[in-house]
Design a protein around this motif. Structure first.
Motif, PDB file in Angstrom:
ATOM      1  N   GLU A   1     -10.648  -1.383   6.180  1.00 47.82           N
ATOM      2  CA  GLU A   1     -12.102  -1.173   6.135  1.00 47.82           C
ATOM      3  C   GLU A   1     -12.827  -2.500   5.923  1.00 47.82           C
ATOM      4  O   GLU A   1     -14.012  -2.629   6.225  1.00 47.82           O
TER       5      GLU A   1
ATOM      6  N   TYR B   1      -7.238   0.823  -4.827  1.00 44.18           N
ATOM      7  CA  TYR B   1      -6.587   1.874  -4.042  1.00 44.18           C
ATOM      8  C   TYR B   1      -6.701   3.218  -4.755  1.00 44.18           C
ATOM      9  O   TYR B   1      -7.006   4.245  -4.139  1.00 44.18           O
ATOM     10  N   PHE B   2      -6.463   3.196  -6.061  1.00 46.08           N
ATOM     11  CA  PHE B   2      -6.533   4.467  -6.792  1.00 46.08           C
ATOM     12  C   PHE B   2      -7.956   5.024  -6.760  1.00 46.08           C
ATOM     13  O   PHE B   2      -8.160   6.243  -6.666  1.00 46.08           O
TER      14      PHE B   2
ATOM     15  N   LEU C   1       1.837   2.027  -3.435  1.00 49.23           N
ATOM     16  CA  LEU C   1       0.735   2.606  -4.226  1.00 49.23           C
ATOM     17  C   LEU C   1       0.564   4.088  -3.876  1.00 49.23           C
ATOM     18  O   LEU C   1       0.301   4.919  -4.759  1.00 49.23           O
ATOM     19  N   GLU C   2       0.728   4.411  -2.594  1.00 54.31           N
ATOM     20  CA  GLU C   2       0.614   5.821  -2.200  1.00 54.31           C
ATOM     21  C   GLU C   2       1.720   6.649  -2.858  1.00 54.31           C
ATOM     22  O   GLU C   2       1.485   7.781  -3.277  1.00 54.31           O
TER      23      GLU C   2
ATOM     24  N   SER D   1     -12.573   8.168  -1.667  1.00 57.49           N
ATOM     25  CA  SER D   1     -12.575   7.807  -0.239  1.00 57.49           C
ATOM     26  C   SER D   1     -13.399   6.562   0.051  1.00 57.49           C
ATOM     27  O   SER D   1     -13.780   6.310   1.201  1.00 57.49           O
TER      28      SER D   1
ATOM     29  N   PRO E   1      -6.615   1.449   3.092  1.00 58.19           N
ATOM     30  CA  PRO E   1      -8.034   1.242   3.353  1.00 58.19           C
ATOM     31  C   PRO E   1      -8.442  -0.229   3.477  1.00 58.19           C
ATOM     32  O   PRO E   1      -9.618  -0.496   3.647  1.00 58.19           O
ATOM     33  N   LEU E   2      -7.472  -1.148   3.401  1.00 60.96           N
ATOM     34  CA  LEU E   2      -7.877  -2.553   3.463  1.00 60.96           C
ATOM     35  C   LEU E   2      -8.462  -2.896   4.830  1.00 60.96           C
ATOM     36  O   LEU E   2      -9.263  -3.829   4.958  1.00 60.96           O
TER      37      LEU E   2
ATOM     38  N   VAL F   1       0.769   7.645  -6.216  1.00 65.58           N
ATOM     39  CA  VAL F   1      -0.247   8.695  -6.262  1.00 65.58           C
ATOM     40  C   VAL F   1       0.357  10.060  -5.950  1.00 65.58           C
ATOM     41  O   VAL F   1       0.089  11.045  -6.628  1.00 65.58           O
TER      42      VAL F   1
ATOM     43  N   ILE G   1       0.836  -1.212   0.000  1.00 64.65           N
ATOM     44  CA  ILE G   1       0.000   0.000   0.000  1.00 64.65           C
ATOM     45  C   ILE G   1       0.868   1.259   0.000  1.00 64.65           C
ATOM     46  O   ILE G   1       0.550   2.257  -0.658  1.00 64.65           O
TER      47      ILE G   1
ATOM     48  N   LEU H   1     -13.709   2.315  -1.011  1.00 62.29           N
ATOM     49  CA  LEU H   1     -13.291   1.168  -1.801  1.00 62.29           C
ATOM     50  C   LEU H   1     -14.409   0.778  -2.758  1.00 62.29           C
ATOM     51  O   LEU H   1     -15.582   0.797  -2.371  1.00 62.29           O
TER      52      LEU H   1
ATOM     53  N   TRP I   1     -10.107   4.476  -4.321  1.00 57.83           N
ATOM     54  CA  TRP I   1     -10.289   4.918  -2.924  1.00 57.83           C
ATOM     55  C   TRP I   1      -9.666   6.300  -2.717  1.00 57.83           C
ATOM     56  O   TRP I   1     -10.218   7.153  -2.028  1.00 57.83           O
ATOM     57  N   ARG I   2      -8.516   6.544  -3.348  1.00 56.78           N
ATOM     58  CA  ARG I   2      -7.865   7.859  -3.205  1.00 56.78           C
ATOM     59  C   ARG I   2      -8.705   8.947  -3.851  1.00 56.78           C
ATOM     60  O   ARG I   2      -8.707  10.090  -3.415  1.00 56.78           O
TER      61      ARG I   2
ATOM     62  N   THR J   1      -5.822  -4.813  -6.177  1.00 55.67           N
ATOM     63  CA  THR J   1      -5.762  -3.816  -5.111  1.00 55.67           C
ATOM     64  C   THR J   1      -5.279  -2.471  -5.630  1.00 55.67           C
ATOM     65  O   THR J   1      -5.699  -1.417  -5.144  1.00 55.67           O
ATOM     66  N   GLU J   2      -4.408  -2.486  -6.643  1.00 49.22           N
ATOM     67  CA  GLU J   2      -3.964  -1.213  -7.235  1.00 49.22           C
ATOM     68  C   GLU J   2      -5.172  -0.415  -7.741  1.00 49.22           C
ATOM     69  O   GLU J   2      -5.332   0.765  -7.434  1.00 49.22           O
TER      70      GLU J   2
ATOM     71  N   TYR K   1     -14.444  -4.549  -4.931  1.00 51.20           N
ATOM     72  CA  TYR K   1     -13.164  -4.962  -4.329  1.00 51.20           C
ATOM     73  C   TYR K   1     -13.361  -6.174  -3.424  1.00 51.20           C
ATOM     74  O   TYR K   1     -14.257  -6.222  -2.594  1.00 51.20           O
TER      75      TYR K   1
END
Lengths: 278, 369
Positions: free
Chosen positions: A169, B93-94, A89-90, B100, A166-167, A93, A86, B102, B96-97, B89-90, B106
């Motif tokens: 969650e 995640y994108f 991935l951040e 906000s 966020p996993l 971004v 993760i 998921l 989610w960014r 997950t990629e 997913y």
């Protein structure tokens, strides 16, 4: 083949070892896992799952008296380096889109096995497994298989770190790691905490894990709330049965129609320990 | 099958990277469309599992036959993956960014390493031990060792081994960040090599303890480099140990080996270290081929893919050619065929090395005539 337990170790945030984990006793000193014998340069940029795996491996080996340079090792984890995944991935971004080489080299599932071998100069072999909620069962199965092939000892480590946002969650658990040093023969020397039993025993023996149909004996273990959904939660029961010298069939987890357990037996002289079966 | 046809024809399957990245890279790409999973597995329909499913279809009849002969409890699987479902997950995640939240689609289970085993177990109906080995680029070679333990211990009569990985931003960007990837076709063992090509795909082999063998798993050698997380020991000591252990385990000597499927990534460091190791253990006259010049580096699927290529070599008494080799690195003193060769092949070694210094060499033997 069955295996003798020479030593075990465990770690959770704030709980430095097996007894603290089993009693859910939190201390501020145990905020981070101790890393005896691991160069700080090697551990830089490593994740919690790797650091706690390395820690429990080193502590269990120190107790066992087995040479860390010559022991084959099994590292099990359901989600492995998920926090580094993760974090990468951040970086994609928010950064320049590049993935840090320092992070990437520590992002593989076998990072724990890699740092263990490098720190201890272990050229023998290691493997890294994943089997969801059956990760403990299959790690033990692999460890027994390695003993079957003729190894005198094997190190078995299981660990999963808390899922990152966020996993988290989806599901949450706390970081948790456990390790066992298993041997083909009864231990010759008592470990510092007496787990190894010494020449006269008592010795804890684990039969090879089995697919289980029917009820399983579950030790009376207080499960920290953060471990209820943990993929390696069944390691807690095994730690307890060994620590308390409680013979019986211990569950190693279930997924779908597949359940596994392991038979714990106690051999040799029995010792009365406060709060334990003998 | 397309991969084997390419191998036979001396034709690579490398294409420009289809992922959105700000640099050029060639990759081993499975051409779209990759079929979705059947509706009953729709929640698991992510590319890694779709590739694993697609590749499995070819061996499914043999697995069904093993279940019929031995019983469901006596058939298991040890499968390798390095990426797991990270590509799934990629995407999540994108999103989610951005939002906000998921995405509803997913599925954390589809991210997990062991999902491929659960999927194939559920579909095929075997009920023996099923788990995943993830040791980066040696994953689906290490599974042969796990499977052999299941066979030797009497747990199973047949074990499906294999591996699957899909292209992902994490790996494509990661290898680029390490300056380990090439913008053009990878050129293992060439003086002009400048890196590897990430690949994707799946490969499987069915191992049986007894039965109608087409070839034999003769030996396995494993070692740790204990040197560096992402760089090989420059002297190849871990590779030497793995190859020697495989020979000893198989009861073979260097002169028995007729072909080596090298790890041969096309990176400067790997190829020279591996060449030193092969020379040290086997000498300079054994034909050595890196089939990554056809497929790219399939990471967690690479070991099983190259095991299949090794088995094809044994069965067809034929070895492929190295591609894009000329000029050969003068530091590398190996027999590197540039033409396919029809020749007697009794025993083959297949090398797989990985991050974390995880090494494994597989020794395969043909069926005596």
């Amino acid at each position: 083949m069955s295996a003798y337990v020479l030593a075990q170790a465990a770690w959770m945030p704030g709980r430095a070892d097996v007894d603290a984990v089993l009693e859910d006793r939190v201390s501020a000193e145990a905020k981070r896992p101790e890393l005896p014998g691991y160069p700080s340069r090697l551990m830089r940029g490593t994740s919690v799952v790797t650091r706690m795996s390395a820690s429990v491996a080193a502590r269990a080996l120190a107790r066992s008296g087995v040479d860390p340079r010559t022991i084959p090792a099994v590292f099990g984890s359901a989600y492995g380096e998920v926090c580094i995944a993760i974090e990468q991935l951040e970086m994609m971004v928010t950064g320049d889109g590049q993935v840090s080489p320092a992070l990437f080299k520590n992002s593989v599932h076998n990072t724990g096995a890699g740092v263990f071998s490098i720190a201890h100069g272990n050229h023998i072999m290691s493997t890294s497994l994943a089997a969801g909620p059956l990760t403990v069962a299959y790690s033990m199965l692999e460890g027994h298989g390695i003993l079957d092939e003729g190894a005198s000892h094997v190190l078995v480590v299981v660990a999963d770190e808390a899922l990152p946002v966020p996993l988290s969650e989806v599901v949450q658990w706390e970081s948790f790691a456990a390790a066992w040093v298993l041997g083909r023969e009864p231990p010759r020397d008592a470990g510092p905490d007496g787990e190894a039993g010494g020449e006269a025993g008592p010795w804890i023996r684990l039969a090879a894990p089995q697919v289980h149909e029917g009820p399983q004996q579950v030790p009376d273990v207080r499960v920290p709330p953060g471990l209820a959904a943990h993929p390696c939660r069944s390691a807690l029961d095994l730690l307890a049965a060994i620590h308390r010298r409680t013979p019986g069939l211990v569950s190693l987890g279930r997924e779908d129609d597949e359940a596994w357990s392991i038979e714990v037996s106690v051999e040799g002289r029995t010792v009365e320990r406060e709060g334990t079966a003998s | 099958m397309e991969v084997l046809e390419n191998l036979r024809a001396g034709r690579h399957g490398l294409r420009p990277c289809p992922l959105s990245v700000p640099f050029e890279m060639m990759c081993g790409v499975v051409p779209d469309p990759v079929p979705s999973l059947p509706d009953r597995h729709a929640r698991l329909s992510v590319r890694q599992l779709e590739l694993g499913w697609l590749g499995y279809q070819e061996i499914a009849p043999a697995v069904a036959d093993a279940i019929e002969r031995f019983g469901a409890q006596r058939v298991g699987a040890a499968l390798g993956t390095s990426t797991g479902g990270i590509a799934h997950t990629e995407e999540a995640y994108f999103e989610w960014r951005r939002t906000s939240t998921l995405p509803p689609r997913y599925n954390l289970h589809a991210h997990s390493f062991h999902a491929i085993g659960r999927l194939l177990r559920a579909e095929a109906g075997w009920r023996g031990p099923t788990y995943v080995v993830s040791t980066a680029c040696s994953s689906s070679a290490k599974v042969f060792s796990s499977a052999r333990r299941l066979l030797r211990s009497g747990r199973c009569d047949a074990v499906l081994v294999g591996g699957v990985d899909s292209l992902a931003l994490t790996t494509v960007r990661g290898f680029h960040g390490l300056s380990a990837s090439s913008a053009s076709r990878c050129r293992p063992f060439s003086a002009e090599r400048d890196g590897m090509n990430v690949g994707e795909g799946a490969a499987y082999v069915l191992l049986e303890r007894d039965g109608r063998a087409r070839a034999y798993l003769a030996g396995i050698g494993e070692s740790n480099d204990a040197f560096h997380m992402s760089a090989p020991d420059p002297e190849g000591r871990g590779a030497i140990a793995a190859m020697r252990a495989a020979l000893a385990d198989a009861g073979l000597t260097a002169s028995d080996i007729d072909y080596v499927n090298a790890h041969g990534t096309g990176t400067v460091r790997n190829d020279v270290a591996e060449a030193k190791a092969i020379t040290e253990v086997l000498g300079k006259s054994v034909p050595v081929v890196s089939t990554k010049s056809y497929t790219g580096h399939m990471l967690g699927a690479g070991g099983a893919t190259e095991a299949v290529f090794s088995l094809v070599a044994l069965e067809q008494q034929w070895i492929p050619q190295n591609l894009a080799l000329d000029p050969v690195d003068p530091e590398i003193e190996l027999d590197l065929p540039t033409q396919p060769q029809q020749r007697p092949i009794r025993h083959v070694l297949s090398n797989s090395f990985a991050f974390g210094g995880s090494n494994v060499t597989l020794a395969f033997s043909g069926v005596p005539a």
